[in-house]
Design a protein around this motif. Structure first.
Motif, mmCIF file in Angstrom:
data_model
loop_
_atom_site.group_PDB
_atom_site.id
_atom_site.type_symbol
_atom_site.label_atom_id
_atom_site.label_comp_id
_atom_site.label_asym_id
_atom_site.label_seq_id
_atom_site.Cartn_x
_atom_site.Cartn_y
_atom_site.Cartn_z
ATOM 1 N N ARG A 134 -21.716 -31.221 27.122
ATOM 2 C CA ARG A 134 -20.686 -32.107 26.570
ATOM 3 C C ARG A 134 -19.305 -31.707 27.067
ATOM 4 N NH1 ARG A 134 -23.812 -31.677 21.815
ATOM 5 N NH2 ARG A 134 -22.411 -30.083 21.020
ATOM 6 N N ARG A 158 -18.897 -32.679 30.733
ATOM 7 C CA ARG A 158 -18.707 -34.125 30.901
ATOM 8 C C ARG A 158 -17.329 -34.541 30.466
ATOM 9 N NH1 ARG A 158 -24.544 -35.911 28.637
ATOM 10 N NH2 ARG A 158 -25.702 -35.503 30.535
ATOM 11 N N GLU A 191 -26.427 -27.802 25.233
ATOM 12 C CA GLU A 191 -25.928 -29.157 24.949
ATOM 13 C C GLU A 191 -24.408 -29.150 24.794
ATOM 14 O OE1 GLU A 191 -28.210 -30.236 21.554
ATOM 15 O OE2 GLU A 191 -30.016 -30.628 22.735
#
Length: 75
Positions: A68, A71, A64
């Motif tokens: 992040r 992105r 995760e």
């Protein structure tokens, strides 16, 4: 004399049939055993992989965080 020869031939024939039948049964059992081991190993590995990526695990948090970061970098 003929009955003795016929008796011996019958015993040899029955023995040959029994040996072939036993080989076939052992062969089928071996294939079933190998198949069960392969399927069981696949289920075991799938469960391990699923547990290692469960929510809250270290690997899942790392994935995760990497998503992040990716992105944010590619806005």
């Amino acid at each position: 004399m003929l009955t003795v020869v016929a008796g011996v031939a019958v015993v040899i024939g029955v023995g040959w049939l029994a040996v072939n039948l036993l080989q076939a049964l052992v062969g089928v059992f071996a294939y079933l055993l190998v198949g069960a081991v392969v399927v069981g190993g696949g289920v075991y590995l799938y469960g391990r992989a699923k547990r290692s990526l469960a929510p809250g695990t270290r690997n899942q948090r790392r994935i995760e965080a990497a998503v992040r970061t990716y992105r944010m970098r590619n806005r």
